[in-house]
Motif scaffolding. Sequence first.
Motif, PDB file in Angstrom:
ATOM      1  N   PHE A 200      -8.515  -4.150   8.955  1.00  0.00           N
ATOM      2  CA  PHE A 200      -9.169  -4.639  10.665  1.00  0.00           C
ATOM      3  C   PHE A 200      -7.494  -6.200   9.547  1.00  0.00           C
ATOM      4  N   ILE A 201      -8.159  -6.715   9.227  1.00  0.00           N
ATOM      5  CA  ILE A 201      -7.381  -7.866   8.549  1.00  0.00           C
ATOM      6  C   ILE A 201      -5.466  -7.774   8.931  1.00  0.00           C
ATOM      7  N   TYR A 202      -5.138  -6.015   8.582  1.00  0.00           N
ATOM      8  CA  TYR A 202      -3.840  -6.153   9.455  1.00  0.00           C
ATOM      9  C   TYR A 202      -3.329  -6.612  10.678  1.00  0.00           C
ATOM     10  N   ARG A 203      -4.559  -6.237  11.031  1.00  0.00           N
ATOM     11  CA  ARG A 203      -4.434  -5.388  13.043  1.00  0.00           C
ATOM     12  C   ARG A 203      -4.602  -7.594  13.201  1.00  0.00           C
ATOM     13  N   LEU A 204      -5.496  -8.110  12.143  1.00  0.00           N
ATOM     14  CA  LEU A 204      -5.521  -9.517  13.367  1.00  0.00           C
ATOM     15  C   LEU A 204      -4.402 -10.309  13.462  1.00  0.00           C
ATOM     16  N   ILE A 205      -3.856  -9.753  12.160  1.00  0.00           N
ATOM     17  CA  ILE A 205      -2.891 -11.073  11.616  1.00  0.00           C
ATOM     18  C   ILE A 205      -1.618 -10.836  12.336  1.00  0.00           C
ATOM     19  N   LYS A 206      -1.299  -9.203  12.847  1.00  0.00           N
ATOM     20  CA  LYS A 206      -0.013  -8.474  13.431  1.00  0.00           C
ATOM     21  C   LYS A 206      -0.488  -8.689  14.560  1.00  0.00           C
ATOM     22  N   THR A 226      -9.644  -7.008  -5.260  1.00  0.00           N
ATOM     23  CA  THR A 226      -9.510  -6.678  -3.956  1.00  0.00           C
ATOM     24  C   THR A 226      -8.461  -7.392  -3.760  1.00  0.00           C
ATOM     25  N   LEU A 227      -7.663  -8.067  -3.930  1.00  0.00           N
ATOM     26  CA  LEU A 227      -6.414  -7.780  -4.461  1.00  0.00           C
ATOM     27  C   LEU A 227      -5.554  -7.349  -4.261  1.00  0.00           C
ATOM     28  N   ARG A 228      -5.310  -6.048  -5.593  1.00  0.00           N
ATOM     29  CA  ARG A 228      -4.650  -4.905  -5.558  1.00  0.00           C
ATOM     30  C   ARG A 228      -5.066  -4.088  -4.514  1.00  0.00           C
ATOM     31  N   GLU A 229      -6.494  -3.728  -3.433  1.00  0.00           N
ATOM     32  CA  GLU A 229      -6.274  -3.290  -2.940  1.00  0.00           C
ATOM     33  C   GLU A 229      -5.246  -3.367  -1.652  1.00  0.00           C
ATOM     34  N   PHE A 230      -4.757  -4.803  -1.218  1.00  0.00           N
ATOM     35  CA  PHE A 230      -4.078  -6.066  -0.367  1.00  0.00           C
ATOM     36  C   PHE A 230      -2.381  -5.147  -0.992  1.00  0.00           C
ATOM     37  N   GLN A 231      -2.331  -5.382  -2.014  1.00  0.00           N
ATOM     38  CA  GLN A 231      -0.670  -4.920  -2.647  1.00  0.00           C
ATOM     39  C   GLN A 231      -0.521  -3.402  -2.567  1.00  0.00           C
ATOM     40  N   GLN A 232      -2.164  -2.639  -2.352  1.00  0.00           N
ATOM     41  CA  GLN A 232      -1.590  -1.308  -2.570  1.00  0.00           C
ATOM     42  C   GLN A 232      -2.082  -0.655  -1.074  1.00  0.00           C
ATOM     43  N   TYR A 233      -1.714  -1.479  -0.115  1.00  0.00           N
ATOM     44  CA  TYR A 233      -1.950  -0.811   1.622  1.00  0.00           C
ATOM     45  C   TYR A 233      -1.112  -0.874   1.994  1.00  0.00           C
ATOM     46  N   THR A 235       1.151  -0.269   5.738  1.00  0.00           N
ATOM     47  CA  THR A 235       0.819  -0.209   6.539  1.00  0.00           C
ATOM     48  C   THR A 235       1.019   0.580   7.447  1.00  0.00           C
ATOM     49  N   PRO A 236       0.154   1.167   8.070  1.00  0.00           N
ATOM     50  CA  PRO A 236       0.336   2.416   9.277  1.00  0.00           C
ATOM     51  C   PRO A 236       1.432   2.575  10.595  1.00  0.00           C
ATOM     52  N   ASP A 237       2.582   1.545  10.299  1.00  0.00           N
ATOM     53  CA  ASP A 237       2.938   1.183  11.499  1.00  0.00           C
ATOM     54  C   ASP A 237       4.377   1.862  10.883  1.00  0.00           C
ATOM     55  N   ASP A 238       4.797   0.614  10.046  1.00  0.00           N
ATOM     56  CA  ASP A 238       6.723   1.032   8.923  1.00  0.00           C
ATOM     57  C   ASP A 238       6.694   1.368   8.094  1.00  0.00           C
ATOM     58  N   GLY A 239       5.244   1.479   7.303  1.00  0.00           N
ATOM     59  CA  GLY A 239       5.339   1.800   5.858  1.00  0.00           C
ATOM     60  C   GLY A 239       5.659   0.972   4.891  1.00  0.00           C
ATOM     61  N   ARG A 240       5.620  -0.033   5.329  1.00  0.00           N
ATOM     62  CA  ARG A 240       5.101  -1.158   4.077  1.00  0.00           C
ATOM     63  C   ARG A 240       4.154  -1.536   3.377  1.00  0.00           C
ATOM     64  N   LYS A 241       4.654  -2.315   1.975  1.00  0.00           N
ATOM     65  CA  LYS A 241       3.382  -2.852   1.278  1.00  0.00           C
ATOM     66  C   LYS A 241       2.526  -4.447   2.757  1.00  0.00           C
ATOM     67  N   PHE A 242       1.593  -4.302   2.801  1.00  0.00           N
ATOM     68  CA  PHE A 242       0.855  -5.584   3.255  1.00  0.00           C
ATOM     69  C   PHE A 242       2.112  -6.607   2.270  1.00  0.00           C
ATOM     70  N   THR A 243       1.291  -6.646   0.822  1.00  0.00           N
ATOM     71  CA  THR A 243       1.836  -7.867   0.590  1.00  0.00           C
ATOM     72  C   THR A 243       3.265  -8.480   0.592  1.00  0.00           C
ATOM     73  N   ASP A 244       4.078  -7.183   1.642  1.00  0.00           N
ATOM     74  CA  ASP A 244       5.873  -6.899   1.973  1.00  0.00           C
ATOM     75  C   ASP A 244       6.080  -8.375   2.569  1.00  0.00           C
ATOM     76  N   LEU A 245       4.702  -7.397   4.132  1.00  0.00           N
ATOM     77  CA  LEU A 245       4.756  -8.341   5.237  1.00  0.00           C
ATOM     78  C   LEU A 245       4.316  -9.703   4.702  1.00  0.00           C
ATOM     79  N   TYR A 246       3.662 -10.580   4.318  1.00  0.00           N
ATOM     80  CA  TYR A 246       2.506 -11.338   4.351  1.00  0.00           C
ATOM     81  C   TYR A 246       1.958 -11.352   3.180  1.00  0.00           C
ATOM     82  N   ASN A 247       2.173 -13.427   3.212  1.00  0.00           N
ATOM     83  CA  ASN A 247       1.616 -13.432   1.886  1.00  0.00           C
ATOM     84  C   ASN A 247       0.080 -13.722   1.828  1.00  0.00           C
ATOM     85  N   VAL A 248      -0.329 -13.208   0.365  1.00  0.00           N
ATOM     86  CA  VAL A 248      -2.174 -12.760   0.327  1.00  0.00           C
ATOM     87  C   VAL A 248      -1.853 -13.802  -1.921  1.00  0.00           C
ATOM     88  N   GLN A 249      -3.430 -14.260  -1.356  1.00  0.00           N
ATOM     89  CA  GLN A 249      -3.275 -15.343  -2.350  1.00  0.00           C
ATOM     90  C   GLN A 249      -4.502 -15.073  -2.977  1.00  0.00           C
TER      91      GLN A 249
END
Length: 922
Positions: A200-206, A226-233, A235-249
């Motif tokens: 749902f965070i991905y949807r809120l940002i996009k 939790t960081l690993r979850e973001f790194q491994q996620y 995205t359902p639309d273009d297939g890229r990793k969350f952290t390739d699209l958005y910075n997670v700190q």
Amino acid sequence: MVLVIGMEPEREARKNIDRLLEAAGWKVQDHDKLDLGAGPGIAVREFTLDNGEADYLLFVDRKAVGVIEAKPEGTTLSGVAEQTQKYLNGIPKCIGQVKNPPFAYESTGVETYFRDMRDPDARSRSIFAFHRPETIREWLSDEETLRSRLKNLPPLRTEGLRDCQTEAITKLEKSFAESRPRALIQMATGSGKTFTSVSFIYRLIKHAHAKKILFLVDRSNLGRQTLREFQQYTTPDDGRKFTDLYNVQHLTSNSIDPVSKVCITTIQRLYSMLRGEAEFEEGNEERSGFDTGVTDERPKEVAYNPNIPIEEFDFIVVDECHRSIYHVWRQALLYFDAFIVGLTATPSKQTIGFFNKNLVMEYNHERAVADGVNVGYEVYRIKTEITEKGSKIEAGEYVDKRSKLTRQKRHEMLDEELVYDPNRLDRDVVAPDQIRTVIRTFRDRLFTEIFPGRKEVPKTLVFAKDDSHAEDIVNIIREEFAAGNEFCKKITYRTTGEKPEELLQSFRNSYYPRIAVTVDMISTGTDIKPLECLIFMRNVRSGVYFEQMKGRGTRTISPTDLKAVSSDAHHKTHFVIVDAVGVCERDKTDSRPLERKKSVAFKDLLYSIAVGKRDEDTITSLISRLTRLDREIGEKERKEIENVSGGVQLKTIINKLVDAIDADSQEARAKQMFKTDSPTREQLEKAKEALTDEACKPFDKPALRDTLVEVKTRSEQIIDEGSIDNLISAGFDDGAKEKARAVVTSFKEFIEANKDELTALQIIYSQPYAKRHLAFKDIKDLAEAIQKPPRNLTPERVWQAYEILERSKVKGAGAQKLLTNIISLVRFTEGQSDVLEPFPETVDSRFRKWVEEQEKLGRKFTAEQMEWLNMIKEHIGASLEISVEDLELTPFDQKGGPVRAYRVFGSELNWMLEELNEVLVA
């Protein structure tokens, strides 16, 4: 000189408002000192409008954007909004302004309300301080407000989501669309709360264009997880990793990356940053921040920090939000003008209250097990004398005394007797042999009873009382298992050498360690999927905390990943709690082991459902068996089941069974059935009955029952329950439930093995009522057979075992030496009777019913006839049958024997005795 006392409170409020505005970057000016070029944001006091005078008129880039209405401290602000709205409408057209200036504030300097008139159904909300001018400028550049965008999110793509995750996200987004400021998601431990959050965070940002989201975690190691979850996620639309699209700190310093979209940190670091501290020791984040201060009643206070404005985050996600965060850390959480989403498996009343009862998702342990999202558990109890009763040390004995801090020992004589109870164990007194006895029992029974057939120690987590206790346990485990240091490791905050995170990684992914000992570092949130066994060597008073600790074992894992760390494991169908302190006996949580009829064969369980046995224990046990089966079988077997069930999937069958015992589902059905919002108890009972009948209907089909049994036999590892006897006699308390279960299991096995050989059992099972003529000799043979080795049972022992296990269903005293009670035991064990009562009581109730039926037919008995009938009834209850010859015995002979009986009943005597033999015993 005139003193206007009434204006003083408002002047004081304006001083506080001035201070807050200046802290947020506004230049505060008097009307006659107006200088709109002095900065990006100007707040002009007492500005004259077309319809009055605004306490403050706000300008951004020389254009009027909003107003502030100031009120004395203590004023309730909800009724002031109309006045603010009037001033917004009265801004003179001759001055520069944005179109329809939208920003309305009401403030006492202590409390401030805000609303953006561009929001759908604009609603005031409480804020900690004022927004910065730069933020106002940014908001004005957006075509829609955040709350407008939240109303128009695109449909959720459900690929890769579990049903429970889809439901949680859908309901959360509905809450956002309604502009509810707080929402709580309850999902069972192991059901994927973090993955749900990332989704749902991905949807809120996009889609909602959220600028930044704060993800608060319990401890630093959970932040890394939790960081690993973001790194491994992906995205359902273009297939890229969350952290390739958005910075997670993941914050390891007190500095927020301005380009990060997601910021992960602990509540204690966040508090440090709000206080303006430049550095914060990372080691302070290894302990649970939400638990810090449980005994400290003073909340952590915060003040406005210009470097971290209240609008820094649009959303805050609080993971593991079940603990003291809402008291001790409340101000730090409410500092931000943000939506707050709580995630927990175990919400307390305080948690639900904080989230305004907006519980958007409830997904409990039982439902997760039924869906195959989690695995259930079984409890294996170990009792020792010292654990239960404590012990004593005689005066004059030499003892070691050890420093809790340094563990340094000194040897000295005890000058007075020391008697200690179990509560002092491993606190004040350490009894190494108590620890050793528990560990040795676990070792000796591990491969025969706890995990029968296994050869290597499953991944096991031991909960200790404190770091010193953990140290003692580690050393004894290594000795008793004759293993090296790598076999068993301590993972606590005081672990030195290897970092706790590295140890956790090894425990999770490597063969060693097989056993980890912790205090509370792995008690919540930490994901150890291969974990199959929890050993409690400490008690836990908090039901919520205990539920979290149990949750470490619920995680599911693929057979491939499980075998990678435990080569002789095939499927993780359940986990085992080894309870060495009685913690499960004081468990106040909602979840319980679903399996309540372990001694009943799967085939018999299915059959008992088919013949109408619908009690909750039977249904929950069937749920447990079916969910395990669902985890073990493949698509081929699922199709077989679906074909014989009329197209119904096994998961659907399981979920309908869960609905049948679920109070919420029963209430919903009752409301639907009876068209009422407040169903009565009787209506709820009828709804429950309807749900149960629907859920159990598939089991009417013999083909489905046979297929389930056949598929289970094909895929199941056989478990030898009977070997529990050795454990009880070796080290369990004689009154333990384990012994009672073993007795009942043995009795059940005896019945199954002899139902075709012993006359009494043949008659009970296979003869029609008219031919069921049980003789006392047959019952005596049955009783003698169960007393022979290896069973060594008596009816009294079996009865007492049922009293321990199912006290609510046992009526009367079964310890009396009455052989006919064995009939009651057989019928209860096989599900033919819902209650276990002495056989004479069954005979008595049937007798009363028979008398009532005779009276309905017009037969009236005299007082003397009733006296004889009662004697006949009591004889049948004790001896199983009666004949005319028996009337020569006591007490009949004292009333005249057979001669008098014939005078009392006439020619009907023989017929009556024959009928009573059949009616009262059948």
